[in-house]
Scaffold this motif. Structure first.
Motif, PDB file in Angstrom:
ATOM      1  N   TYR A  73       0.839  -1.203   0.000  1.00  0.00           N
ATOM      2  CA  TYR A  73       0.000   0.000   0.000  1.00  0.00           C
ATOM      3  C   TYR A  73       0.867   1.244   0.000  1.00  0.00           C
ATOM      4  CZ  TYR A  73       0.613  -0.400   5.158  1.00  0.00           C
ATOM      5  OH  TYR A  73       1.118  -0.522   6.430  1.00  0.00           O
ATOM      6  N   LEU A  85       4.589   2.117   0.898  1.00  0.00           N
ATOM      7  CA  LEU A  85       4.718   1.840   2.335  1.00  0.00           C
ATOM      8  C   LEU A  85       4.612   0.325   2.491  1.00  0.00           C
ATOM      9  CD1 LEU A  85       2.548   4.724   3.826  1.00  0.00           C
ATOM     10  CD2 LEU A  85       5.026   4.455   4.001  1.00  0.00           C
ATOM     11  N   GLY A  86       3.412  -0.174   2.645  1.00  0.00           N
ATOM     12  CA  GLY A  86       3.216  -1.625   2.763  1.00  0.00           C
ATOM     13  C   GLY A  86       3.471  -2.116   4.171  1.00  0.00           C
ATOM     14  N   GLY A  88       5.407  -3.287   6.722  1.00  0.00           N
ATOM     15  CA  GLY A  88       6.839  -3.362   7.012  1.00  0.00           C
ATOM     16  C   GLY A  88       7.128  -4.133   8.282  1.00  0.00           C
ATOM     17  N   ARG A  89       6.125  -4.227   9.130  1.00  0.00           N
ATOM     18  CA  ARG A  89       6.340  -5.002  10.371  1.00  0.00           C
ATOM     19  C   ARG A  89       5.102  -5.819  10.703  1.00  0.00           C
ATOM     20  NH1 ARG A  89       5.240  -0.251  14.751  1.00  0.00           N
ATOM     21  NH2 ARG A  89       3.853   0.787  13.344  1.00  0.00           N
ATOM     22  N   ARG A 118      11.837  -1.352   4.469  1.00  0.00           N
ATOM     23  CA  ARG A 118      12.800  -0.260   4.262  1.00  0.00           C
ATOM     24  C   ARG A 118      13.920  -0.368   5.307  1.00  0.00           C
ATOM     25  NH1 ARG A 118       8.556   4.254   4.641  1.00  0.00           N
ATOM     26  NH2 ARG A 118       7.496   2.565   5.712  1.00  0.00           N
ATOM     27  N   GLY A 120      13.469  -0.300   8.521  1.00  0.00           N
ATOM     28  CA  GLY A 120      12.944  -0.777   9.805  1.00  0.00           C
ATOM     29  C   GLY A 120      13.315  -2.230  10.079  1.00  0.00           C
ATOM     30  N   ASP A 121      13.162  -2.652  11.306  1.00  0.00           N
ATOM     31  CA  ASP A 121      13.544  -4.012  11.689  1.00  0.00           C
ATOM     32  C   ASP A 121      12.376  -4.990  11.642  1.00  0.00           C
ATOM     33  OD1 ASP A 121      12.056  -3.113  13.794  1.00  0.00           O
ATOM     34  OD2 ASP A 121      13.620  -3.365  15.319  1.00  0.00           O
ATOM     35  N   GLY A 122      11.180  -4.481  11.324  1.00  0.00           N
ATOM     36  CA  GLY A 122      10.016  -5.361  11.260  1.00  0.00           C
ATOM     37  C   GLY A 122       9.518  -5.806  12.623  1.00  0.00           C
ATOM     38  N   ARG A 123      10.091  -5.221  13.658  1.00  0.00           N
ATOM     39  CA  ARG A 123       9.734  -5.629  15.015  1.00  0.00           C
ATOM     40  C   ARG A 123       8.910  -4.559  15.709  1.00  0.00           C
ATOM     41  NH1 ARG A 123       9.834 -10.913  14.974  1.00  0.00           N
ATOM     42  NH2 ARG A 123      11.870 -11.823  14.649  1.00  0.00           N
ATOM     43  N   ARG A 161      15.270   1.034  19.944  1.00  0.00           N
ATOM     44  CA  ARG A 161      14.608   2.282  19.561  1.00  0.00           C
ATOM     45  C   ARG A 161      15.446   3.410  20.144  1.00  0.00           C
ATOM     46  NH1 ARG A 161      12.906  -1.050  16.643  1.00  0.00           N
ATOM     47  NH2 ARG A 161      10.757  -1.705  16.328  1.00  0.00           N
ATOM     48  N   ASP A 248      -2.910   5.710   4.976  1.00  0.00           N
ATOM     49  CA  ASP A 248      -2.631   4.275   5.125  1.00  0.00           C
ATOM     50  C   ASP A 248      -3.182   3.741   6.450  1.00  0.00           C
ATOM     51  OD1 ASP A 248      -0.475   6.098   5.937  1.00  0.00           O
ATOM     52  OD2 ASP A 248       0.461   4.327   6.790  1.00  0.00           O
ATOM     53  N   ASN A 249      -3.673   4.622   7.281  1.00  0.00           N
ATOM     54  CA  ASN A 249      -4.253   4.188   8.548  1.00  0.00           C
ATOM     55  C   ASN A 249      -5.760   4.409   8.582  1.00  0.00           C
ATOM     56  OD1 ASN A 249      -1.749   3.425   9.501  1.00  0.00           O
ATOM     57  ND2 ASN A 249      -1.327   5.440  10.381  1.00  0.00           N
ATOM     58  N   ASP A 258      -4.911   1.052  13.630  1.00  0.00           N
ATOM     59  CA  ASP A 258      -3.612   1.643  13.961  1.00  0.00           C
ATOM     60  C   ASP A 258      -3.678   2.483  15.235  1.00  0.00           C
ATOM     61  OD1 ASP A 258      -1.030   2.684  14.079  1.00  0.00           O
ATOM     62  OD2 ASP A 258      -0.805   2.425  11.919  1.00  0.00           O
ATOM     63  N   CYS A 486       4.884   6.968  18.266  1.00  0.00           N
ATOM     64  CA  CYS A 486       4.441   5.903  17.370  1.00  0.00           C
ATOM     65  C   CYS A 486       5.043   4.579  17.792  1.00  0.00           C
ATOM     66  CB  CYS A 486       4.895   6.203  15.943  1.00  0.00           C
ATOM     67  SG  CYS A 486       3.678   7.142  15.050  1.00  0.00           S
ATOM     68  N   THR A 488       6.758   2.689  16.108  1.00  0.00           N
ATOM     69  CA  THR A 488       7.950   2.300  15.328  1.00  0.00           C
ATOM     70  C   THR A 488       9.220   2.173  16.122  1.00  0.00           C
ATOM     71  OG1 THR A 488       8.030   4.611  14.714  1.00  0.00           O
ATOM     72  CG2 THR A 488       7.189   3.064  13.099  1.00  0.00           C
TER      73      THR A 488
HETATM   74  P1  AMP Z   1       2.496   3.336  10.969  1.00  0.00           P
HETATM   75  O1  AMP Z   1       3.104   4.559  11.542  1.00  0.00           O
HETATM   76  O2  AMP Z   1       2.351   2.248  11.966  1.00  0.00           O
HETATM   77  O3  AMP Z   1       1.241   3.584  10.240  1.00  0.00           O
HETATM   78  O4  AMP Z   1       3.567   2.774   9.928  1.00  0.00           O
HETATM   79  C1  AMP Z   1       3.901   3.458   8.741  1.00  0.00           C
HETATM   80  C2  AMP Z   1       4.765   2.590   7.844  1.00  0.00           C
HETATM   81  O5  AMP Z   1       6.009   2.303   8.455  1.00  0.00           O
HETATM   82  C3  AMP Z   1       4.163   1.249   7.507  1.00  0.00           C
HETATM   83  O6  AMP Z   1       4.491   0.950   6.174  1.00  0.00           O
HETATM   84  C4  AMP Z   1       4.851   0.311   8.453  1.00  0.00           C
HETATM   85  O7  AMP Z   1       4.872  -1.010   7.984  1.00  0.00           O
HETATM   86  C5  AMP Z   1       6.249   0.902   8.516  1.00  0.00           C
HETATM   87  N1  AMP Z   1       6.941   0.557   9.771  1.00  0.00           N
HETATM   88  C6  AMP Z   1       6.661   1.040  10.985  1.00  0.00           C
HETATM   89  N2  AMP Z   1       7.472   0.486  11.913  1.00  0.00           N
HETATM   90  C7  AMP Z   1       8.298  -0.365  11.269  1.00  0.00           C
HETATM   91  C8  AMP Z   1       9.349  -1.246  11.680  1.00  0.00           C
HETATM   92  N3  AMP Z   1       9.726  -1.344  12.948  1.00  0.00           N
HETATM   93  N4  AMP Z   1       9.944  -1.973  10.728  1.00  0.00           N
HETATM   94  C9  AMP Z   1       9.574  -1.886   9.446  1.00  0.00           C
HETATM   95  N5  AMP Z   1       8.595  -1.087   8.998  1.00  0.00           N
HETATM   96  C10 AMP Z   1       7.945  -0.330   9.895  1.00  0.00           C
END
Ligand code: AMP
Ligand code: MG
Length: 488
Positions: A73, A85-86, A88-89, A118, A120-123, A161, A248-249, A258, A486, A488
């Motif tokens: 997405y 975006l898509g 990512g975690r 991207r 990010g760690d996906g966690r 973080r 995206d949210n 979200d 957030c 993240t």
């Molecule tokens: P959000 O702020 O949760 O709406 O996330 C915005 C974008 O950032 C989305 O595409 C998430 O998948 C990506 N994202 C957020 N946190 C991470 C993370 N820790 N690792 C990878 N992608 C992330």
């Protein structure tokens, strides 16, 4: 088999997602399993709470029938467009059928990197996992459309973080994870075949009563608009600030999705925002309806190529629809606040009363939830003092109460009827920001008692719970949460 998957998203063209498995975590332990929800989803609650369930929900094993994938997405974030975006975690395991007959996504959040990660760690850190669990389940208990929490897991890993934090995995249940940003993804790539497939899929899944409409794109826009107008009005009625209303949210199904930096008003202040990254208050409490409209305009733009034979006609058609939003929202909001005042539906009187009460609350900085909670008790005059005592100038509140009683009388609404209406509109308990922070603080030391206690209170938010009365309290000066962050 624990999950009876019936996947439909995984059948869409490969452009919709990337297939990817979760990455195992070190030493998973359950913090919470939502057995009641499991039952609604046809999942054996005891099986889900077993070691096997833990292995599935932590991403350490892939259940039979799952087709793990990360969805693609785009999104407008704080006004700027990000074409890719898509997830990512997050990883979608698959869909199960709720006992209402509709599909639900089972998605793991914090389950490791995907092609959309991207840098990010996906966690996910544990804090956001616990916040999402508590707040989304509270929203469900309030009766609002929302994604749900199936499980929260301590991963046994550390995530990095600002500080080193314990990691967590969250299992989210949603009617789907289609967002406005999903439409923007195909539109921005000029993949109109994909866009058409998406529109048909979304209509079928979320608006089956609209599939026979003359124009599917317009039907979808209309449906999303109506649900979002009602949803945001109901957020306003709870003092809820989403905090990150990026496109995206914003879900096509009309669920709240979200729970990153979300918060609830303590004192009433339309300009209130908590999110640390929301410097200019774009997503402040009182600005949420404007942003919903703005986001729907982005949806309309994305759908434009499918909205009419030629561009001019398409623009005219979507503009006509979008222009309905302010009225739709105002009428939802008026009904929401009418119920908070004990009226069965909005009229001129209830509208004026709500306005005047909110302006008193704003001027005198009164707690939003307590005001309406005490109004509930004030209806038969018995506890009217508790209501007016919330106001630094109690005589102004007494005067307002007198006008309110006159209006209820004039409408022929009995005290008991008004009380019953207010009882389902004015919660006694909300997930107060400072309570959530305390839960997160304690969880760093693996103390989940505050989490479980707050969760139990919030399961019955409309009931007086004498033993839990301190959970009603607004924060003391030193407890006030200044900012949220957030996930993240
Ligand atoms: P959000 O702020 O949760 O709406 O996330 C915005 C974008 O950032 C989305 O595409 C998430 O998948 C990506 N994202 C957020 N946190 C991470 C993370 N820790 N690792 C990878 N992608 C992330
Ligand atoms: Mg998001």
């Amino acid at each position: 088999m624990l999950f009876q998957f019936e996947n439909t998203y995984a059948r869409l063209p490969e452009t919709f997602f990337a297939r990817v498995d979760p990455t195992p975590v070190a030493a998973p332990e359950f913090i919470a399993v939502n057995k009641a929800l499991a039952g609604e989803l046809g999942i054996d609650p005891e099986g889900l709470a077993s070691d096997e369930g833990l292995a599935f929900l932590s991403g350490n094993r892939i259940p039979e029938g799952a087709e793990p994938l990360a969805a693609a997405y785009s999104g407008h974030q704080f006004g700027g467009f990000s074409p890719v975006l898509g997830d990512g975690r997050a990883i979608l395991l698959g869909e199960v059928i709720h006992r209402d007959g509709l599909h639900r996504d089972i998605q793991l959040k914090g389950s490791g990197p995907t092609p959309f990660s991207r840098r990010g760690d996906g966690r996910s850190a544990l804090g956001p996992v616990l916040r999402e669990y508590l707040v989304s389940e509270a929203m469900a208990a309030f009766g609002l459309p929302t994604t749900r929490a199936l499980a929260a897991i301590w991963s046994g890993d550390k995530v990095y973080r600002e500080e080193v934090e314990p990691g967590g995995v969250f299992t989210r249940v949603a009617r789907s994870h289609l967002r406005i940003g999903t439409c923007e993804y195909f539109a921005s790539r000029r993949d109109f075949e994909g866009l058409r497939t998406l529109v048909d899929y979304a209509l079928n899944r979320h608006y089956p009563d609209r599939v026979d409409s003359e124009n599917s794109a317009l039907a979808l826009l209309n449906g999303v608009m109506e649900r979002q107008a009602s949803l945001v009005a109901r957020w306003m009625g709870l003092g809820f600030i989403h905090g990150v209303m990026n496109t995206d949210n914003m879900s096509l199904s009309g669920e709240t999705i979200d729970y990153g930096p979300c918060a609830f008003l303590d004192r009433y202040d339309p300009a209130k925002k908590f999110s640390f990254i929301d410097r200019n208050g774009r997503y402040a409490y009182g600005n949420q309806p404007n942003i919903a409209h703005w986001n729907l305009t982005r949806l309309a733009e994305a759908l434009l190529p499918l909205a009419g034979e030629d561009e001019e006609k398409a623009i005219a058609a979507v503009t006509e629809l979008l222009e309905r939003f302010p009225d739709l929202f105002r009428s939802s909001l008026a009904n929401t606040f009418a119920a908070k005042l004990g009226f069965d539906k909005a009229d001129e009187n209830s509208r004026l009363l709500a306005e005047s009460l909110l302006s008193l609350m704003g001027e005198q900085q009164v707690d939003f939830t307590l005001t309406f909670r005490h109004l509930r008790s004030a209806v038969n005059g018995a506890k009217a003092d508790a209501f007016s005592a919330l106001f630094p100038r109690p005589e102004s509140a007494r005067e307002w109460l007198a006008g309110w009683h006159r209006a209820l009388d004039a409408a022929g609404i009995l005290a008991d009827t008004a009380e019953a209406t207010m009882r389902t509109a004015n919660p006694v308990f909300i997930p107060r920001n400072h309570r959530i922070e305390a839960v997160i603080e304690a969880a760093r030391d693996k103390n989940f008692a505050p989490f479980h206690q707050l969760h139990a209170v919030l399961q019955r938010p409309f009931e007086e719970q004498e033993e839990n009365y301190t959970f009603e309290d607004p924060p003391l000066a030193h407890e006030v949460v200044q900012a949220t962050f957030c996930g993240t």
